[in-house]
Write a protein that holds these residues in place. Structure first.
Motif, PDB file in Angstrom:
ATOM      1  N   VAL A 124       8.539  78.436  41.240  1.00 23.09           N
ATOM      2  CA  VAL A 124       9.057  77.289  40.514  1.00 23.09           C
ATOM      3  C   VAL A 124       8.727  76.024  41.305  1.00 23.09           C
ATOM      4  O   VAL A 124       8.690  76.042  42.531  1.00 23.09           O
ATOM      5  N   VAL A 125       8.452  74.957  40.589  1.00 16.98           N
ATOM      6  CA  VAL A 125       8.241  73.653  41.209  1.00 16.98           C
ATOM      7  C   VAL A 125       9.568  72.915  41.166  1.00 16.98           C
ATOM      8  O   VAL A 125      10.226  72.878  40.119  1.00 16.98           O
ATOM      9  N   ILE A 126       9.955  72.328  42.294  1.00 15.93           N
ATOM     10  CA  ILE A 126      11.218  71.588  42.359  1.00 15.93           C
ATOM     11  C   ILE A 126      10.897  70.117  42.579  1.00 15.93           C
ATOM     12  O   ILE A 126      10.187  69.772  43.527  1.00 15.93           O
ATOM     13  N   LEU A 156       1.400  68.918  39.031  1.00 18.96           N
ATOM     14  CA  LEU A 156       1.857  69.998  38.154  1.00 18.96           C
ATOM     15  C   LEU A 156       0.696  70.454  37.280  1.00 18.96           C
ATOM     16  O   LEU A 156       0.466  69.902  36.208  1.00 18.96           O
ATOM     17  N   LYS A 157      -0.016  71.430  37.733  1.00 15.04           N
ATOM     18  CA  LYS A 157      -1.238  71.871  37.048  1.00 15.04           C
ATOM     19  C   LYS A 157      -0.968  72.661  35.771  1.00 15.04           C
ATOM     20  O   LYS A 157      -1.667  72.525  34.799  1.00 15.04           O
ATOM     21  N   ASN A 158       0.050  73.498  35.792  1.00 15.11           N
ATOM     22  CA  ASN A 158       0.321  74.410  34.698  1.00 15.11           C
ATOM     23  C   ASN A 158       1.514  73.915  33.885  1.00 15.11           C
ATOM     24  O   ASN A 158       2.634  73.883  34.392  1.00 15.11           O
ATOM     25  N   LYS A 159       1.298  73.581  32.629  1.00 20.15           N
ATOM     26  CA  LYS A 159       2.379  73.026  31.802  1.00 20.15           C
ATOM     27  C   LYS A 159       3.431  74.064  31.407  1.00 20.15           C
ATOM     28  O   LYS A 159       4.477  73.706  30.894  1.00 20.15           O
ATOM     29  N   GLN A 160       3.152  75.347  31.674  1.00 22.15           N
ATOM     30  CA  GLN A 160       4.134  76.387  31.381  1.00 22.15           C
ATOM     31  C   GLN A 160       4.902  76.835  32.625  1.00 22.15           C
ATOM     32  O   GLN A 160       5.868  77.582  32.518  1.00 22.15           O
ATOM     33  N   GLN A 161       4.486  76.401  33.806  1.00 21.87           N
ATOM     34  CA  GLN A 161       5.166  76.801  35.037  1.00 21.87           C
ATOM     35  C   GLN A 161       6.588  76.255  35.042  1.00 21.87           C
ATOM     36  O   GLN A 161       6.824  75.124  34.639  1.00 21.87           O
ATOM     37  N   PRO A 162       7.546  77.051  35.503  1.00 25.23           N
ATOM     38  CA  PRO A 162       8.920  76.552  35.581  1.00 25.23           C
ATOM     39  C   PRO A 162       9.028  75.357  36.536  1.00 25.23           C
ATOM     40  O   PRO A 162       8.484  75.380  37.638  1.00 25.23           O
ATOM     41  N   VAL A 163       9.721  74.318  36.078  1.00 22.54           N
ATOM     42  CA  VAL A 163       9.946  73.112  36.867  1.00 22.54           C
ATOM     43  C   VAL A 163      11.439  72.800  36.814  1.00 22.54           C
ATOM     44  O   VAL A 163      12.028  72.737  35.735  1.00 22.54           O
ATOM     45  N   ILE A 164      12.031  72.640  37.994  1.00 20.25           N
ATOM     46  CA  ILE A 164      13.439  72.245  38.084  1.00 20.25           C
ATOM     47  C   ILE A 164      13.479  70.828  38.636  1.00 20.25           C
ATOM     48  O   ILE A 164      12.897  70.553  39.682  1.00 20.25           O
ATOM     49  N   VAL A 165      14.132  69.941  37.914  1.00 23.63           N
ATOM     50  CA  VAL A 165      14.282  68.553  38.341  1.00 23.63           C
ATOM     51  C   VAL A 165      15.739  68.364  38.753  1.00 23.63           C
ATOM     52  O   VAL A 165      16.651  68.841  38.069  1.00 23.63           O
ATOM     53  N   TYR A 166      15.946  67.682  39.880  1.00 29.20           N
ATOM     54  CA  TYR A 166      17.314  67.439  40.324  1.00 29.20           C
ATOM     55  C   TYR A 166      17.481  66.025  40.850  1.00 29.20           C
ATOM     56  O   TYR A 166      16.523  65.344  41.187  1.00 29.20           O
ATOM     57  N   CYS A 167      18.741  65.604  40.887  1.00 27.70           N
ATOM     58  CA  CYS A 167      19.134  64.337  41.511  1.00 27.70           C
ATOM     59  C   CYS A 167      20.496  64.608  42.159  1.00 27.70           C
ATOM     60  O   CYS A 167      20.744  65.725  42.604  1.00 27.70           O
ATOM     61  N   SER A 168      21.363  63.633  42.204  1.00 26.83           N
ATOM     62  CA  SER A 168      22.679  63.846  42.824  1.00 26.83           C
ATOM     63  C   SER A 168      23.530  64.810  42.008  1.00 26.83           C
ATOM     64  O   SER A 168      24.028  65.805  42.526  1.00 26.83           O
ATOM     65  N   ILE A 169      23.715  64.494  40.700  1.00 28.58           N
ATOM     66  CA  ILE A 169      24.532  65.380  39.866  1.00 28.58           C
ATOM     67  C   ILE A 169      23.845  65.808  38.567  1.00 28.58           C
ATOM     68  O   ILE A 169      24.319  66.718  37.908  1.00 28.58           O
ATOM     69  N   GLY A 170      22.755  65.155  38.179  1.00 27.75           N
ATOM     70  CA  GLY A 170      22.026  65.597  36.997  1.00 27.75           C
ATOM     71  C   GLY A 170      21.782  64.568  35.921  1.00 27.75           C
ATOM     72  O   GLY A 170      21.337  64.913  34.829  1.00 27.75           O
ATOM     73  N   ILE A 171      22.040  63.296  36.188  1.00 23.17           N
ATOM     74  CA  ILE A 171      21.814  62.259  35.183  1.00 23.17           C
ATOM     75  C   ILE A 171      20.378  61.730  35.275  1.00 23.17           C
ATOM     76  O   ILE A 171      19.638  61.747  34.296  1.00 23.17           O
ATOM     77  N   GLU A 231      12.879  64.608  30.770  1.00 22.86           N
ATOM     78  CA  GLU A 231      12.502  64.233  29.398  1.00 22.86           C
ATOM     79  C   GLU A 231      11.077  63.682  29.360  1.00 22.86           C
ATOM     80  O   GLU A 231      10.308  63.963  28.428  1.00 22.86           O
ATOM     81  N   LYS A 232      10.709  62.906  30.357  1.00 23.14           N
ATOM     82  CA  LYS A 232       9.345  62.363  30.414  1.00 23.14           C
ATOM     83  C   LYS A 232       8.321  63.478  30.569  1.00 23.14           C
ATOM     84  O   LYS A 232       7.251  63.446  29.953  1.00 23.14           O
ATOM     85  N   LEU A 233       8.646  64.469  31.372  1.00 24.72           N
ATOM     86  CA  LEU A 233       7.748  65.611  31.547  1.00 24.72           C
ATOM     87  C   LEU A 233       7.655  66.424  30.255  1.00 24.72           C
ATOM     88  O   LEU A 233       6.573  66.881  29.881  1.00 24.72           O
ATOM     89  N   LYS A 234       8.773  66.590  29.602  1.00 20.82           N
ATOM     90  CA  LYS A 234       8.790  67.323  28.332  1.00 20.82           C
ATOM     91  C   LYS A 234       7.902  66.617  27.299  1.00 20.82           C
ATOM     92  O   LYS A 234       7.114  67.266  26.607  1.00 20.82           O
ATOM     93  N   LYS A 235       8.007  65.298  27.223  1.00 18.77           N
ATOM     94  CA  LYS A 235       7.172  64.523  26.296  1.00 18.77           C
ATOM     95  C   LYS A 235       5.690  64.639  26.648  1.00 18.77           C
ATOM     96  O   LYS A 235       4.835  64.526  25.775  1.00 18.77           O
ATOM     97  N   ALA A 236       5.400  64.868  27.930  1.00 13.87           N
ATOM     98  CA  ALA A 236       4.012  65.022  28.389  1.00 13.87           C
ATOM     99  C   ALA A 236       3.488  66.440  28.156  1.00 13.87           C
ATOM    100  O   ALA A 236       2.354  66.739  28.515  1.00 13.87           O
ATOM    101  N   GLY A 237       4.314  67.316  27.581  1.00 12.55           N
ATOM    102  CA  GLY A 237       3.846  68.647  27.206  1.00 12.55           C
ATOM    103  C   GLY A 237       4.293  69.792  28.094  1.00 12.55           C
ATOM    104  O   GLY A 237       3.906  70.938  27.870  1.00 12.55           O
ATOM    105  N   TYR A 238       5.130  69.516  29.072  1.00 16.34           N
ATOM    106  CA  TYR A 238       5.636  70.588  29.928  1.00 16.34           C
ATOM    107  C   TYR A 238       6.734  71.325  29.169  1.00 16.34           C
ATOM    108  O   TYR A 238       7.618  70.701  28.576  1.00 16.34           O
ATOM    109  N   THR A 239       6.657  72.650  29.175  1.00 13.54           N
ATOM    110  CA  THR A 239       7.499  73.442  28.279  1.00 13.54           C
ATOM    111  C   THR A 239       8.599  74.235  28.966  1.00 13.54           C
ATOM    112  O   THR A 239       9.429  74.834  28.283  1.00 13.54           O
ATOM    113  N   ASN A 240       8.604  74.261  30.279  1.00  8.46           N
ATOM    114  CA  ASN A 240       9.546  75.107  31.004  1.00  8.46           C
ATOM    115  C   ASN A 240      10.298  74.261  32.036  1.00  8.46           C
ATOM    116  O   ASN A 240      10.270  74.540  33.220  1.00  8.46           O
TER     117      ASN A 240
END
Length: 163
Positions: free
Chosen positions: A48-50, A84-99, A106-115
């Motif tokens: 997974v990419v973090i 991020l080479k593979n648009k299907q690879q799992p990606v976890i995005v984090y910050c302090s609490i999740g906002i 959302e920006k990555l999702k709009k760019a075609g990332y699916t996981n």
């Protein structure tokens, strides 16, 4: 502009956070357009990419192992996509609490990332679940950058650091 508005809202509404839980704050500020993943489930993920969607001073103080800094105010979609080479690879995005992480996800999702996943409760819940956090030298640390004093109330374990 959206980033500045978010920071202003977060700053001025920090007083109202005093009575809320992480769940209530996420419900209030997030659209829940990105699937949440818990710290415990995220810690079991492999291949997974973090991505760290906090500011650089936060990332420098504390981060998840192998997290790639992408920032929030200075987030650059083109630079991030190159990592991020593979648009299907799992990606976890984090910050302090999740906002902030939801916005970046959302920006990555709009760019075609699916996981794409948003780490529920962010680095705070990660540490609260006794999972390891690392400093800029990749050494385990108990110091967690909490963004500011108001936000630090949700970090139950570790040493609270804020500018």
């Amino acid at each position: 502009m959206k980033n500045k508005i978010l920071y202003i809202l977060l700053f001025f509404s920090s007083i109202s956070f005093a009575q809320k839980s992480i769940a209530e704050v996420l419900k209030k500020y997030n659209k829940e357009s990105i699937t949440y993943i818990t710290a415990k489930d995220a810690s079991k993920q492999q291949n997974v990419v973090i991505l760290d969607a906090r500011e650089f001073s936060e990332h420098k103080t504390s981060r998840l192992k192998n997290a790639i800094y992408v920032g929030y105010n200075d987030f650059n979609l083109k630079k991030t996509i190159k990592k991020l080479k593979n648009k299907q690879q799992p990606v976890i995005v984090y910050c302090s609490i999740g906002i902030r992480s939801e916005d970046i996800a959302e920006k990555l999702k709009k760019a075609g990332y699916t996981n794409i996943y948003n780490l529920y409760g962010g680095i705070f819940e990660w540490k609260n679940n006794n999972l390891p956090v690392y400093n800029s030298e990749e050494k385990e640390t108990d110091s967690i950058h909490t963004f500011n004093k108001a936000w630090s109330k949700w970090l139950k374990k570790g040493i609270k650091i804020y500018d």
